[in-house]
Motif scaffolding. Structure first.
Motif, PDB file in Angstrom:
ATOM      1  N   TYR A  86      -2.251  10.711 -11.065  1.00  0.00           N
ATOM      2  CA  TYR A  86      -1.440  10.387  -9.916  1.00  0.00           C
ATOM      3  C   TYR A  86      -1.888   9.466  -9.201  1.00  0.00           C
ATOM      4  CZ  TYR A  86       1.751  14.120 -11.367  1.00  0.00           C
ATOM      5  OH  TYR A  86       2.662  14.932 -12.038  1.00  0.00           O
ATOM      6  N   GLN A  87      -3.104   8.757  -9.688  1.00  0.00           N
ATOM      7  CA  GLN A  87      -3.687   7.706  -8.601  1.00  0.00           C
ATOM      8  C   GLN A  87      -3.394   6.307  -9.497  1.00  0.00           C
ATOM      9  OE1 GLN A  87      -7.801   8.481  -8.718  1.00  0.00           O
ATOM     10  NE2 GLN A  87      -7.614  10.232  -7.473  1.00  0.00           N
ATOM     11  N   SER A  88      -2.980   5.390  -8.564  1.00  0.00           N
ATOM     12  CA  SER A  88      -2.533   3.798  -8.954  1.00  0.00           C
ATOM     13  C   SER A  88      -3.574   3.087  -8.185  1.00  0.00           C
ATOM     14  CB  SER A  88      -1.090   3.834  -8.620  1.00  0.00           C
ATOM     15  OG  SER A  88      -0.763   2.505  -8.988  1.00  0.00           O
ATOM     16  N   PRO A  89      -3.799   1.807  -9.065  1.00  0.00           N
ATOM     17  CA  PRO A  89      -4.431   0.829  -8.282  1.00  0.00           C
ATOM     18  C   PRO A  89      -3.904   0.249  -7.110  1.00  0.00           C
ATOM     19  CG  PRO A  89      -4.567   0.394 -10.599  1.00  0.00           C
ATOM     20  CD  PRO A  89      -3.661   1.438 -10.383  1.00  0.00           C
ATOM     21  N   ASP A  90      -2.489   0.264  -6.998  1.00  0.00           N
ATOM     22  CA  ASP A  90      -1.629  -0.169  -5.708  1.00  0.00           C
ATOM     23  C   ASP A  90      -2.192   0.833  -4.358  1.00  0.00           C
ATOM     24  OD1 ASP A  90      -0.179  -2.148  -6.044  1.00  0.00           O
ATOM     25  OD2 ASP A  90       1.332  -1.266  -7.145  1.00  0.00           O
ATOM     26  N   ASP A  91      -2.498   1.982  -4.708  1.00  0.00           N
ATOM     27  CA  ASP A  91      -3.040   2.940  -3.565  1.00  0.00           C
ATOM     28  C   ASP A  91      -4.190   2.228  -2.789  1.00  0.00           C
ATOM     29  OD1 ASP A  91      -1.129   4.373  -4.583  1.00  0.00           O
ATOM     30  OD2 ASP A  91      -2.668   5.982  -5.667  1.00  0.00           O
ATOM     31  N   TYR A  92      -4.786   1.647  -3.512  1.00  0.00           N
ATOM     32  CA  TYR A  92      -6.331   1.159  -2.820  1.00  0.00           C
ATOM     33  C   TYR A  92      -5.909  -0.209  -2.522  1.00  0.00           C
ATOM     34  CZ  TYR A  92      -8.116   4.940  -5.556  1.00  0.00           C
ATOM     35  OH  TYR A  92      -8.258   6.358  -5.652  1.00  0.00           O
ATOM     36  N   ASN A  93      -4.829  -1.299  -3.038  1.00  0.00           N
ATOM     37  CA  ASN A  93      -4.510  -2.323  -2.669  1.00  0.00           C
ATOM     38  C   ASN A  93      -3.639  -2.539  -1.361  1.00  0.00           C
ATOM     39  OD1 ASN A  93      -6.064  -3.340  -4.858  1.00  0.00           O
ATOM     40  ND2 ASN A  93      -4.242  -3.320  -6.181  1.00  0.00           N
ATOM     41  N   ALA A 105      -5.705  -7.381  -8.613  1.00  0.00           N
ATOM     42  CA  ALA A 105      -6.102  -8.197 -10.277  1.00  0.00           C
ATOM     43  C   ALA A 105      -4.905  -7.868 -11.195  1.00  0.00           C
ATOM     44  CB  ALA A 105      -7.211  -7.886 -10.706  1.00  0.00           C
ATOM     45  N   HIS A 106      -4.792  -9.197 -11.898  1.00  0.00           N
ATOM     46  CA  HIS A 106      -3.384  -8.996 -12.842  1.00  0.00           C
ATOM     47  C   HIS A 106      -4.135  -9.115 -14.348  1.00  0.00           C
ATOM     48  CE1 HIS A 106      -0.471  -8.709  -9.688  1.00  0.00           C
ATOM     49  NE2 HIS A 106      -0.940  -9.811  -9.177  1.00  0.00           N
ATOM     50  N   ASP A 107      -5.456  -8.811 -14.386  1.00  0.00           N
ATOM     51  CA  ASP A 107      -5.811  -8.922 -15.733  1.00  0.00           C
ATOM     52  C   ASP A 107      -5.866  -7.523 -16.331  1.00  0.00           C
ATOM     53  OD1 ASP A 107      -7.652  -8.089 -13.867  1.00  0.00           O
ATOM     54  OD2 ASP A 107      -9.469  -9.097 -14.985  1.00  0.00           O
ATOM     55  N   GLY A 108      -5.724  -7.454 -18.010  1.00  0.00           N
ATOM     56  CA  GLY A 108      -5.928  -6.317 -18.555  1.00  0.00           C
ATOM     57  C   GLY A 108      -6.457  -6.675 -19.802  1.00  0.00           C
ATOM     58  N   GLU A 132       1.506  -0.810 -16.636  1.00  0.00           N
ATOM     59  CA  GLU A 132       0.671  -0.517 -15.412  1.00  0.00           C
ATOM     60  C   GLU A 132       0.553  -1.841 -14.331  1.00  0.00           C
ATOM     61  OE1 GLU A 132      -3.198   1.903 -16.061  1.00  0.00           O
ATOM     62  OE2 GLU A 132      -2.953   0.773 -17.885  1.00  0.00           O
ATOM     63  N   LYS A 133       1.996  -2.506 -14.108  1.00  0.00           N
ATOM     64  CA  LYS A 133       1.896  -3.605 -13.231  1.00  0.00           C
ATOM     65  C   LYS A 133       1.715  -2.906 -11.803  1.00  0.00           C
ATOM     66  CE  LYS A 133       4.944  -6.446 -15.661  1.00  0.00           C
ATOM     67  NZ  LYS A 133       4.133  -7.463 -16.035  1.00  0.00           N
ATOM     68  N   THR A 134       1.196  -4.034 -11.041  1.00  0.00           N
ATOM     69  CA  THR A 134       0.917  -3.634  -9.618  1.00  0.00           C
ATOM     70  C   THR A 134       1.379  -4.792  -8.601  1.00  0.00           C
ATOM     71  OG1 THR A 134      -1.400  -4.832  -9.685  1.00  0.00           O
ATOM     72  CG2 THR A 134      -1.232  -2.354  -9.955  1.00  0.00           C
TER      73      THR A 134
END
Length: 505
Positions: A274-281, A146-149, A140-142
């Motif tokens: 179909y949503q990804s954190p990149d959509d909001y970044n 943020a890059h913490d998991g 789930e890389k963006t």
């Protein structure tokens, strides 16, 4: 510090003796009880220690504790000359009289201390802190953000959640799941947002799980989901902290399990996969464009091979005149029907994918790329598969891998096969019938009482702002209706600077 004999009990009848419910005052009796429980293991260590006239015993599992912590703790006990062992441990450790709690404490990395003449045991955490660092999830890389998991430690995961979501409204409840071996499950939600009916329903399902041991998160997901006879996942899996917080802020629930870095989000809808954190970044126009491509990939991945089979087998007339000759020449000398071509290539792609996963990472990608190129070129040169089919299968594979959720990606990869069979039997009519069945199934499916295909069915115009498109953040002033949150209003403030002052809520 003197070592006592740690001999296993060979008498089978000792296993049949019922254990007392409470700790005894006699130290030797207590040690004998623990030896009875852990009779066949060699890593149970029992040490007897004398401090003046006091005598006590320390018990621990050597493979899961940190010896330096233990030595420091025992040294601290013996150095307190102004306090008895019981007085010191009553302040520093957790005391209990229940025998049944000893096993759990030992197996979780605590040492157990029995004191001669005391009917309590004391537990002190000295667990080994060997765990991997907090890093970004590999699947789930963006690009931005943020890059913490999450990792395999439940306490660390809840710490990450608390650190990012600093609210007293965040509730955490623990549930022991499993009949013989208990697994710790944490249920998290925002008490001022999450619907109480959903909370009660999730708790009911967790409490009624009947299984000897819930090994991982996939077991838990199958045990609590609404329908198992469907390819579509009804619970969202994620390892990203920001993704969990976003869903909690919409009134949803997140489940964590000890020993697993994955969080389960529920209830969810089809669009959530179909949503990804990149959509909001990224900017909302680019986010909308990419998300629309992802939703289009759903149709491409399940319908494109079927469409090709239907055109070649039944509806060759739908091709433009410019394509009739190239397509016809590519399939002219192929000995197999389109269905066999498609099945052969799809199964080959699946084999290459599976081999790439199982092989070491350094050669897995190389084998996948080189294997695909070599096999594809050799099959075309041998005249077994048409070049058009190679293009179709390649586009289908790329489309299925563009889904941010692994569970939904598996679903679309599986669905293409029944559509291929329908297309080979009935052409476009079979594809249309299959698509209607899939839509009806999506409309009927539920996730913890929430319509799975919301906001399309039932239709709700306001909730379309964060589905196949992503409107600007300042337009999302209401929460989606599907999780039935207590507070639908997310913010009354749009862009206060534009109106001269902030609107008060």
């Amino acid at each position: 510090m003197n070592s006592s004999n740690n001999k296993p009990i060979n008498d089978i009848s000792s296993f049949q003796k019922p254990l007392p419910k409470f700790v005894q005052k006699n130290l030797d009796d207590n040690i004998s009880l623990i030896r009875q429980q852990f009779s066949n293991t060699d890593d149970l260590i029992i040490r007897e220690v004398h401090k003046g006239s006091e005598r006590y015993a320390v018990l621990y599992i050597e493979n899961i504790v940190e010896i330096e912590k233990l030595q420091k703790f025992i040294l601290t006990i013996n150095q307190k000359s102004d306090q008895s062992v019981t007085e010191f441990l009553a302040i520093q450790a957790n005391g209990s009289s229940e025998i049944g709690r000893i096993e759990k404490n030992l197996l979780s990395g605590s040492c157990i201390i029995f004191i001669e003449g005391c009917d309590l045991f004391f537990a002190q955490d000295i667990s080994n802190s060997k765990e991997r660092a907090v890093t970004e999830p590999e699947n789930e890389k963006t690009v931005q953000g943020a890059h913490d998991g999450f990792i395999e430690n439940l306490s660390t995961n809840l710490y990450l959640l608390r650190k990012r979501l600093q609210s007293s409204k965040l509730n955490i409840k623990y549930f022991p799941v499993g009949e013989k071996i208990k697994t710790k499950v944490a249920l998290t939600y925002l008490i001022d947002l999450t619907n109480e009916e959903i909370i009660v329903e999730v708790e009911r399902r967790l409490k009624n799980i009947s299984m000897e041991m819930v090994l991982n998160m996939s077991f838990l997901e199958e045990l609590i989901e609404d329908s198992s006879i469907t390819p579509f996942p009804q619970i969202l899996n994620t390892e990203r902290v920001d993704r969990v917080i976003g869903h909690l802020n919409e009134g949803r629930i997140a489940l964590f399990i000890e020993g697993n870095p994955t969080a389960l989000i529920l209830p969810v809808t089809f669009s959530a996969f179909y949503q990804s954190p990149d959509d909001y970044n990224s900017r909302w126009l680019m986010g909308t464009f990419i998300r629309a491509i992802r939703h289009a990939s759903f149709l491409i991945s399940i319908l494109l091979p079927a469409y090709y089979i239907a055109v070649i087998g039944f509806h060759f007339e739908v091709l433009p005149d410019e394509l009739v000759s190239p397509v016809g020449s590519s399939i002219e000398n192929i000995p197999f029907p389109p269905l066999i071509e498609a099945l052969f290539m799809e199964l080959t792609i699946e084999l290459i994918r599976e081999a790439g996963i199982r092989l070491p990472s350094r050669i897995g990608q190389t084998i996948g790329i080189v294997g695909g190129l070599v096999i594809g070129d050799a099959i075309v040169q041998a005249g077994l598969i048409s070049t058009t089919m190679i293009v179709v299968v390649a586009l289908t594979a790329i489309s299925s891998y563009s889904v941010p959720s692994h569970g939904m990606s598996d679903a679309v990869r599986l669905l293409r096969f029944p559509f291929m069979l329908l297309a080979s039997s009935f052409g476009f009519i079979g594809i249309s019938f299959g698509f209607i069945v899939v839509l009806a199934h999506l409309c009927k499916l539920e996730s913890f009482g929430t319509p799975y295909f919301a906001p399309f069915a039932p239709f709700r115009m306001k909730d379309l702002k964060d589905t196949f498109m992503r409107l600007p953040i300042w337009k999302m002033n209401t929460r989606p209706l599907d999780p039935k949150p207590k507070d639908m209003i997310q913010s009354f403030v749009k862009r206060g600077w534009k109106y001269g002052q902030r609107k008060k809520r």
